[in-house]
Each structure stands twice: as structure tokens, then as C-alpha cells.
Design a protein around this motif. Structure first.
Motif, PDB file in Angstrom:
ATOM      1  N   THR A  88       0.808  -1.224   0.000  1.00 55.70           N
ATOM      2  CA  THR A  88       0.000   0.000   0.000  1.00 55.70           C
ATOM      3  C   THR A  88       0.843   1.277   0.000  1.00 55.70           C
ATOM      4  O   THR A  88       0.347   2.343  -0.342  1.00 55.70           O
ATOM      5  N   THR A  89       2.106   1.182   0.402  1.00 59.83           N
ATOM      6  CA  THR A  89       2.920   2.407   0.408  1.00 59.83           C
ATOM      7  C   THR A  89       3.964   2.426  -0.707  1.00 59.83           C
ATOM      8  O   THR A  89       4.402   3.485  -1.137  1.00 59.83           O
TER       9      THR A  89
ATOM     10  N   TYR B 149      -0.583  -1.982 -11.997  1.00 65.19           N
ATOM     11  CA  TYR B 149      -1.984  -2.255 -11.670  1.00 65.19           C
ATOM     12  C   TYR B 149      -2.276  -1.975 -10.195  1.00 65.19           C
ATOM     13  O   TYR B 149      -3.343  -1.464  -9.848  1.00 65.19           O
ATOM     14  N   THR B 150      -1.320  -2.274  -9.320  1.00 67.75           N
ATOM     15  CA  THR B 150      -1.494  -1.973  -7.894  1.00 67.75           C
ATOM     16  C   THR B 150      -1.579  -0.459  -7.688  1.00 67.75           C
ATOM     17  O   THR B 150      -2.396   0.031  -6.903  1.00 67.75           O
ATOM     18  N   ARG B 151      -0.740   0.269  -8.422  1.00 64.32           N
ATOM     19  CA  ARG B 151      -0.771   1.735  -8.327  1.00 64.32           C
ATOM     20  C   ARG B 151      -2.129   2.271  -8.767  1.00 64.32           C
ATOM     21  O   ARG B 151      -2.670   3.191  -8.174  1.00 64.32           O
ATOM     22  N   LEU B 152      -2.657   1.648  -9.801  1.00 64.74           N
ATOM     23  CA  LEU B 152      -3.977   2.038 -10.305  1.00 64.74           C
ATOM     24  C   LEU B 152      -5.039   1.804  -9.230  1.00 64.74           C
ATOM     25  O   LEU B 152      -5.877   2.663  -8.966  1.00 64.74           O
TER      26      LEU B 152
ATOM     27  N   LEU C 130      -4.562   1.682  -6.047  1.00 65.19           N
ATOM     28  CA  LEU C 130      -4.315   2.635  -4.963  1.00 65.19           C
ATOM     29  C   LEU C 130      -4.872   4.007  -5.277  1.00 65.19           C
ATOM     30  O   LEU C 130      -5.488   4.650  -4.435  1.00 65.19           O
ATOM     31  N   SER C 131      -4.670   4.422  -6.532  1.00 65.96           N
ATOM     32  CA  SER C 131      -5.142   5.760  -6.900  1.00 65.96           C
ATOM     33  C   SER C 131      -6.668   5.802  -6.917  1.00 65.96           C
ATOM     34  O   SER C 131      -7.264   6.862  -6.824  1.00 65.96           O
ATOM     35  N   ALA C 132      -7.287   4.633  -7.013  1.00 73.27           N
ATOM     36  CA  ALA C 132      -8.753   4.571  -7.010  1.00 73.27           C
ATOM     37  C   ALA C 132      -9.315   4.573  -5.591  1.00 73.27           C
ATOM     38  O   ALA C 132     -10.514   4.589  -5.394  1.00 73.27           O
ATOM     39  N   THR C 133      -8.435   4.514  -4.589  1.00 77.30           N
ATOM     40  CA  THR C 133      -8.886   4.562  -3.199  1.00 77.30           C
ATOM     41  C   THR C 133      -8.267   5.779  -2.524  1.00 77.30           C
ATOM     42  O   THR C 133      -7.229   5.687  -1.890  1.00 77.30           O
ATOM     43  N   PRO C 134      -8.931   6.906  -2.701  1.00 83.21           N
ATOM     44  CA  PRO C 134      -8.375   8.188  -2.234  1.00 83.21           C
ATOM     45  C   PRO C 134      -8.134   8.220  -0.729  1.00 83.21           C
ATOM     46  O   PRO C 134      -7.282   8.967  -0.272  1.00 83.21           O
TER      47      PRO C 134
END
Ligand SMILES: Nc1ncnc2c1ncn2[C@@H]1O[C@H](COP(=O)(O)OP(=O)(O)O)[C@@H](O)[C@H]1O
Ligand SMILES: [Mg+2]
Length: 249
Positions: A231-232, A238-241, A243-247
Motif C-alpha cells: 500500500t505504500t 496495476y497496484t498503483r492504479l 491505490l489511486s482509485a482509493t483516495p
């Protein structure tokens, strides 16, 4: 506790592959989150793990035993050790049964104890999932969504499984109820020490309780690691995507 190695699986004779070369481990007492978009193959993997669907390749071992080799008595014993909690608690409960009846059923099917010890165990289970004793007399229609999922969790735990597979267990619940059920699962894992494969499409949900996270995309695990790392410091685009979808993260 659970070792998935090089597992592929699909549907139909044509053999279109839905999940491919999945390798994943869940240790005793560990919660591993499996996250990925809808349709990527999470439920298919859950069905392979619980023995409901045959993999076309690879092996699944629970407590060191190859699931595919099991027959008869050994298969029944395996079914006891691996329990599942589904997305929709409404569908996992019968409208005719009271909560006490629903919780007694697995004990009766596996011939655990007698009527008296089963009743005691059911009371214990209600307490475990923080349901009032009076709730035991109610039927599905008289329960909230959160209460229904607590009953489904209690029933999955009735036979003291070593592995719990939760397939989107809070997706159908109100947001305010979700956190409570997630806390309950964490609590139960600490007290009962079962391994847990926790599936969700929402990374923020998985991060709330998982020790490790595996990210699935189009049937493959693209990244896995400790929750804090994934998460950090995500490695895969795809993981970054996700993450960016969970503000909120
Ligand atoms: N019983 C089935 N028969 C044929 N195809 C299926 C079946 N179940 C799922 N699929 C297909 O397999 C893919 C993965 O589905 P699923 O494992 O349910 O994904 P997820 O749980 O991640 O949403 C989807 O394309 C879905 O349409
Ligand atoms: Mg699914």
C-alpha cells in the motif's frame, strides 16, 4: 496452512483459462487479502481452494494435504477444515430456519456431540460473533444485513476450521456495518488462530485487516507482499492504479 502452487483453472470443455499459474500461501493465523477488479478470477480461486472447482493445473494443499487426492472420509474431514463466507449473507441463510437451527446444522451433519452440547456450542457461537442470545430465535427476515453476515461467520466457524475463505464478505453491507464485521473477523482470527483468505475488489477494505496482500489482475497474481509494502510502495502499475482509485489511502 494453505499452499496454492502454480494453479490454473477455467470453465467449460473449451478450457478457457480464467486463472493462470497462481502461487499463494496463507500461514496459520494469517490473513491474506486477495484484491483485484471484478471478473479477474478471485471467486474462481476461492472455489478451487474449497474443492468446489477442479484446477486444470497446479496443486492446492491444506495443512500439507493435497486437496485433489482426497476422497470419501478424508474429503469430508477436509470440508470441515476449510469453510467459506460468501458475499451475500441473505442467500447463505434459509428463510425457514431460526438462527439457532442454522448454527446447529453443521454440528448435526458432522455428528458433533449430542443435542445438549450442540445447544451449548450454539450459544457460544452467538457470543463469539457478538450477537444477543435472543437473536437465536429469529429467522433471516428478522435480521439486519450485518446480523445475517455474523450468523454466516458463526456458522462457518462452528466446526473450528483451520482455514476460512471469505469471498467479498462485506461488499453487500452498508459502509457503517463493514468496519464492524472487519473488526470482528480480525478479533476472531486473534482468538481462534485460523488462517484466512480474504477476498475483495476494494484495496482499502483488504488493507484494513490483511497481514499480506496479493493483487490479482486478469487471472494472475501481479504482486504480493506485506500490507504496508503493497500500500505504500507498490511495484506493479496495476497496484498503483488500484491505490489511486482509493483516495482514502
Ligand atoms: N460458472 C462459470 N462458468 C463460466 N464462466 C465463469 C463461471 N464463473 C465465472 N466465470 C468467468 O470467469 C471469470 C472470473 O470470474 P470470477 O472468478 O467470478 O471473478 P471475480 O470473483 O474476481 O469477480 C469471469 O470472466 C467470469 O465470467
Ligand atoms: Mg467474485
Amino acid at each position: 496452512m494453505l499452499e496454492i502452487e502454480g494453479v490454473s483453472a477455467g470453465y467449460g470443455r473449451a478450457g478457457t483459462t480464467v486463472i493462470e499459474d497462481v502461487t499463494l500461501r496463507v500461514a496459520a493465523g494469517e490473513i491474506v487479502g486477495l484484491v483485484g477488479e471484478s471478473g479477474c478470477g478471485k471467486s474462481t480461486l476461492a472455489r478451487v481452494v474449497t474443492g468446489l472447482h477442479r484446477p486444470s493445473a497446479g496443486t492446492v494443499r491444506v495443512a500439507g494435504v493435497d486437496v485433489r487426492a482426497l476422497r470419501g472420509k478424508a474429503l469430508r474431514a477436509h470440508r470441515r477444515q476449510v469453510q467459506m463466507v460468501f458475499q451475500d449473507p441473505y442467500l447463505s441463510l434459509s428463510p425457514r430456519q431460526t438462527v439457532r437451527q442454522a448454527l446447529t446444522e453443521p454440528l448435526a451433519i458432522h455428528r458433533v456431540g449430542d443435542a445438549r452440547s450442540r445447544a451449548a456450542r450454539v450459544s457460544e457461537l452467538l457470543e463469539l460473533v457478538e450477537l444477543d442470545p435472543q437473536v437465536g430465535a429469529r429467522r433471516r427476515g428478522q435480521l439486519s444485513g450485518g446480523q445475517q453476515q455474523r450468523v454466516a461467520i458463526a456458522r462457518a466457524l462452528a466446526l473450528e476450521p483451520r482455514l476460512l475463505v471469505c469471498d467479498e464478505p462485506v461488499t453487500a453491507l452498508d459502509v457503517s456495518v463493514q468496519a464492524k464485521v472487519l473488526n470482528l473477523l480480525c478479533d476472531l482470527r486473534d482468538r481462534l488462530d485460523f488462517g484466512c483468505l480474504f477476498i475483495a475488489h476494494d484495496l482499502a477494505v483488504v488493507a484494513q485487516l490483511a497481514d499480506r496482500i496479493a493483487v490479482m489482475s486478469r487471472g494472475r497474481i501481479v504482486e504480493q507482499g506485506p500490507t504496508a509494502d503493497v500500500t505504500t510502495d507498490p511495484r506493479h502499475p496495476y497496484t498503483r492504479l488500484l491505490l489511486s482509485a482509493t483516495p482514502t489511502m
